[in-house]
Design a protein around this motif. Structure first.
Motif, PDB file in Angstrom:
ATOM      1  N   THR A  47       0.833  -1.206   0.000  1.00 28.68           N
ATOM      2  CA  THR A  47       0.000   0.000   0.000  1.00 28.68           C
ATOM      3  C   THR A  47       0.865   1.252   0.000  1.00 28.68           C
ATOM      4  O   THR A  47       0.587   2.209  -0.724  1.00 28.68           O
ATOM      5  N   LEU A  48       1.929   1.232   0.801  1.00 27.24           N
ATOM      6  CA  LEU A  48       2.839   2.372   0.852  1.00 27.24           C
ATOM      7  C   LEU A  48       3.440   2.643  -0.523  1.00 27.24           C
ATOM      8  O   LEU A  48       3.465   3.782  -1.000  1.00 27.24           O
ATOM      9  N   LYS A  49       3.908   1.593  -1.191  1.00 22.37           N
ATOM     10  CA  LYS A  49       4.493   1.744  -2.529  1.00 22.37           C
ATOM     11  C   LYS A  49       3.467   2.264  -3.523  1.00 22.37           C
ATOM     12  O   LYS A  49       3.753   3.162  -4.324  1.00 22.37           O
ATOM     13  N   ALA A  50       2.267   1.699  -3.467  1.00 24.21           N
ATOM     14  CA  ALA A  50       1.217   2.114  -4.409  1.00 24.21           C
ATOM     15  C   ALA A  50       0.880   3.586  -4.249  1.00 24.21           C
ATOM     16  O   ALA A  50       0.688   4.302  -5.249  1.00 24.21           O
ATOM     17  N   VAL A  52       2.845   6.004  -3.172  1.00 25.50           N
ATOM     18  CA  VAL A  52       3.964   6.811  -3.681  1.00 25.50           C
ATOM     19  C   VAL A  52       3.950   6.831  -5.213  1.00 25.50           C
ATOM     20  O   VAL A  52       4.075   7.888  -5.838  1.00 25.50           O
ATOM     21  N   ILE A  53       3.779   5.673  -5.825  1.00 24.59           N
ATOM     22  CA  ILE A  53       3.773   5.601  -7.291  1.00 24.59           C
ATOM     23  C   ILE A  53       2.578   6.360  -7.858  1.00 24.59           C
ATOM     24  O   ILE A  53       2.698   7.048  -8.883  1.00 24.59           O
ATOM     25  N   GLN A  54       1.433   6.280  -7.184  1.00 27.85           N
ATOM     26  CA  GLN A  54       0.257   7.016  -7.648  1.00 27.85           C
ATOM     27  C   GLN A  54       0.501   8.520  -7.599  1.00 27.85           C
ATOM     28  O   GLN A  54       0.128   9.244  -8.518  1.00 27.85           O
ATOM     29  N   ARG A  55       1.169   8.997  -6.550  1.00 30.67           N
ATOM     30  CA  ARG A  55       1.503  10.429  -6.476  1.00 30.67           C
ATOM     31  C   ARG A  55       2.432  10.828  -7.609  1.00 30.67           C
ATOM     32  O   ARG A  55       2.295  11.896  -8.205  1.00 30.67           O
ATOM     33  N   ALA A  56       3.406   9.965  -7.922  1.00 30.63           N
ATOM     34  CA  ALA A  56       4.331  10.260  -9.024  1.00 30.63           C
ATOM     35  C   ALA A  56       3.568  10.313 -10.348  1.00 30.63           C
ATOM     36  O   ALA A  56       3.799  11.210 -11.171  1.00 30.63           O
ATOM     37  N   ASN A  57       2.658   9.371 -10.552  1.00 38.06           N
ATOM     38  CA  ASN A  57       1.875   9.338 -11.794  1.00 38.06           C
ATOM     39  C   ASN A  57       0.972  10.569 -11.908  1.00 38.06           C
ATOM     40  O   ASN A  57       0.835  11.148 -12.996  1.00 38.06           O
ATOM     41  N   SER A  58       0.369  10.985 -10.800  1.00 34.14           N
ATOM     42  CA  SER A  58      -0.485  12.186 -10.811  1.00 34.14           C
ATOM     43  C   SER A  58       0.339  13.422 -11.135  1.00 34.14           C
ATOM     44  O   SER A  58      -0.086  14.296 -11.889  1.00 34.14           O
ATOM     45  N   PHE A  59       1.541  13.493 -10.568  1.00 36.58           N
ATOM     46  CA  PHE A  59       2.438  14.617 -10.853  1.00 36.58           C
ATOM     47  C   PHE A  59       2.774  14.647 -12.342  1.00 36.58           C
ATOM     48  O   PHE A  59       2.731  15.707 -12.978  1.00 36.58           O
TER      49      PHE A  59
END
Length: 168
Positions: A47-50, A52-59
């Motif tokens: 969940t933690l990884k997901a 972080v990756i979702q924030r990167a994708n949104s950015f």
């Protein structure tokens, strides 16, 4: 009478708390994001990884780009240690060939160095000692002494003397 949050609810809120760092530029179109969970050993790393990756994708989407993974490093939960996930990514155009997928570079959690040196291996043996040129005068004196003592004959003396004088 004051209303207090039940202890279980307070613990639950504390365990789900996360410290998320801002997205930091690391170079031309390369960024890093890091998130630490206060959940300790109860944190779900997936969940933690997901998150972080979702924030990167949104950015990336906010910039009209795609986030391509570059590297990731995780600190797993352990007693007394908060888990952390650090994610590095590159922004590329949607039609860039790298946008179709990317691989993460696994970074080691620990590096073990062997500081013992291996024994030296001699590939080529050292050259054999080169025979030093003989001192002809000293050798002739030795041969003459042997002849005078009767250890060698006059013929043997003459044969050895010829060899010495010819350089053999």
């Amino acid at each position: 009478m004051k209303h207090h949050l039940p202890l279980a609810l307070a613990v639950c809120l504390t365990l789900n708390a996360c410290a998320t760092a801002d997205i930091v530029p690391m170079g031309t179109d390369v960024y890093m994001i890091s998130q630490t969970s206060a959940g300790g050993v109860f944190t779900n790393m997936g969940t933690l990884k997901a998150e972080v990756i979702q924030r990167a994708n949104s950015f990336a989407e906010s910039k009209g780009k795609v986030a391509v993974p570059v590297a990731a490093r995780e600190t797993p939960p352990a007693p007394g240690r908060m888990p952390n996930y650090e994610y590095q990514f590159r922004l590329v155009d949607r039609n860039d060939p790298r946008a179709s997928g990317g691989g993460l570079i696994k970074t080691p959690d620990m590096v073990i160095e062997n500081r013992n040196q291996a024994p030296a291996v001699i590939v080529n043996p050292p050259p054999k000692e080169v025979a030093q040129p003989k001192d002809v005068y000293t050798e002739l004196l030795k041969l003459d002494d042997l002849r005078k003592r009767g250890i060698i004959t006059d013929a043997e003396f003459e044969a050895q003397k010829r060899k010495l004088l010819q350089g053999q």
